[in-house]
Design an enzyme around this catalytic site. Sequence first.
Site, PDB file in Angstrom:
ATOM      1  N   GLY A 147       2.582 -11.889   4.166  1.00 13.86           N
ATOM      2  CA  GLY A 147       2.063 -10.514   4.150  1.00 13.86           C
ATOM      3  C   GLY A 147       1.024 -10.353   3.055  1.00 13.86           C
ATOM      4  N   LYS A 160      16.669  -3.240   5.966  1.00  8.00           N
ATOM      5  CA  LYS A 160      16.628  -3.518   4.520  1.00  8.00           C
ATOM      6  C   LYS A 160      18.046  -3.624   3.955  1.00  8.00           C
ATOM      7  CE  LYS A 160      12.187  -3.818   3.846  1.00  8.00           C
ATOM      8  NZ  LYS A 160      11.576  -5.091   3.455  1.00  8.00           N
ATOM      9  N   TYR A 217      14.305   0.709   9.920  1.00 12.79           N
ATOM     10  CA  TYR A 217      13.803   0.064   8.702  1.00 12.79           C
ATOM     11  C   TYR A 217      14.895   0.015   7.632  1.00 12.79           C
ATOM     12  CZ  TYR A 217      10.657  -0.315   4.591  1.00 12.79           C
ATOM     13  OH  TYR A 217      10.022  -0.685   3.429  1.00 12.79           O
ATOM     14  N   GLN A 271      -0.597  -4.130   1.693  1.00 14.96           N
ATOM     15  CA  GLN A 271      -0.832  -3.253   0.533  1.00 14.96           C
ATOM     16  C   GLN A 271      -0.370  -3.905  -0.774  1.00 14.96           C
ATOM     17  OE1 GLN A 271       1.538   0.291   0.279  1.00 14.96           O
ATOM     18  NE2 GLN A 271       0.070   1.364  -1.032  1.00 14.96           N
ATOM     19  N   ASP A 297       2.358 -16.912  11.476  1.00 14.71           N
ATOM     20  CA  ASP A 297       3.347 -15.938  11.942  1.00 14.71           C
ATOM     21  C   ASP A 297       4.663 -16.331  11.281  1.00 14.71           C
ATOM     22  OD1 ASP A 297       5.351 -14.618  13.239  1.00 14.71           O
ATOM     23  OD2 ASP A 297       4.730 -15.185  15.265  1.00 14.71           O
ATOM     24  N   LEU A 331      -2.050 -10.025   3.047  1.00 18.51           N
ATOM     25  CA  LEU A 331      -3.196  -9.140   3.257  1.00 18.51           C
ATOM     26  C   LEU A 331      -2.769  -7.679   3.290  1.00 18.51           C
ATOM     27  CD1 LEU A 331      -4.947 -11.296   5.985  1.00 18.51           C
ATOM     28  CD2 LEU A 331      -5.246 -11.360   3.515  1.00 18.51           C
TER      29      LEU A 331
END
Length: 320
Positions: free
Chosen positions: A12, A150, A146, A16, A56, A14
């Site tokens: 990940g 988590k 989500y 935030q 991926d 790329l």
Amino acid sequence: MESYTEKILITGALGQIGTELTNKLVEIHGADNVVASGLDRYQKGMTSAGHYERMDVTNTQLVRQVISDYEITTVYHLASLLSGTSEKQPLFAWKLNLEPLIHFCEMAKEGLLKKIFWPSSIAVFGKGIPKNDVAQEVVLNPTTVYGISKMAGEKWCEYYFDKYGVDVRSIRYPGLISWKTPAGGGTTDYAVEIFYEAVESGKYTSFISEDTAMPMLYMDDAIKATLQLMDAPQENLTIRSSYNLGGMSFTPKELASEIKNIIPEFEIDYKPDFRQAIADSWPSSIDDSIAKKDWGLSYDFGISEMSADMIKNLKVKLSK
Ligand code: AKB
């Protein structure tokens, strides 16, 4: 303590957090020791890492190949679907948010990795939990896909540590605010979008209602906390699920008033959408005293410093 050269893989990279964490890790460890990965095709200058793998993260064979090719020791596994997007693609969210984490833990168990960082979220708490100063050890009751993913991930981290000594470390991030890379698909994203709109058009319609308080964190503090946790001696860590991290708490109305101090003509209105229900199930503020005690968590940015820095940087970025 065993000494070795860290070779780092970021998934990940790329996103935030990924873009900014990658830059920081390159600064510390050197570009050649950092491998960024993501779904996009490589474009020059996309990251400062010395290497980029289009990967991926659910492709276990490819992930194993990359770990072995670069002799990776440490993984910052950031690839994830956030809360809003997860509600739209629940089965994919479960697959993406859980399976690669377990796979990285398996590789650490096999001795192929030394350390893993994995982000959890304030989404783990859910309904029926007190709203303010939520403690580390409360019953978790997430009501979103989500949050469920988590919570399960946290239990897997704890399991791999307890049973196999896997050194996997985690933070329950609040909403993250930053100007370099836009957020994508989260419930706390209003607190990023509002700054873009304030600078570009002077007005914003918030999808979260005016008096909904949520915990938030400026990216500089998020990166600092992540590195502090990863650098902490093992023996100082008392939490192996995921550490509470509170940052600052504010409502859209309070944030709008901060922005108005800098851009007086700024206007806000409110049209809550499906993400309001998600926000309503989350805490307003978090007790992070254990992180402060165990690894020295501290913050440099409150709402005023953060707002001033966001606006200053976005004015430059958006004028280009
Ligand atoms: C989201 O809103 O989904 C994320 C988070 C708080 O984990 N920013």
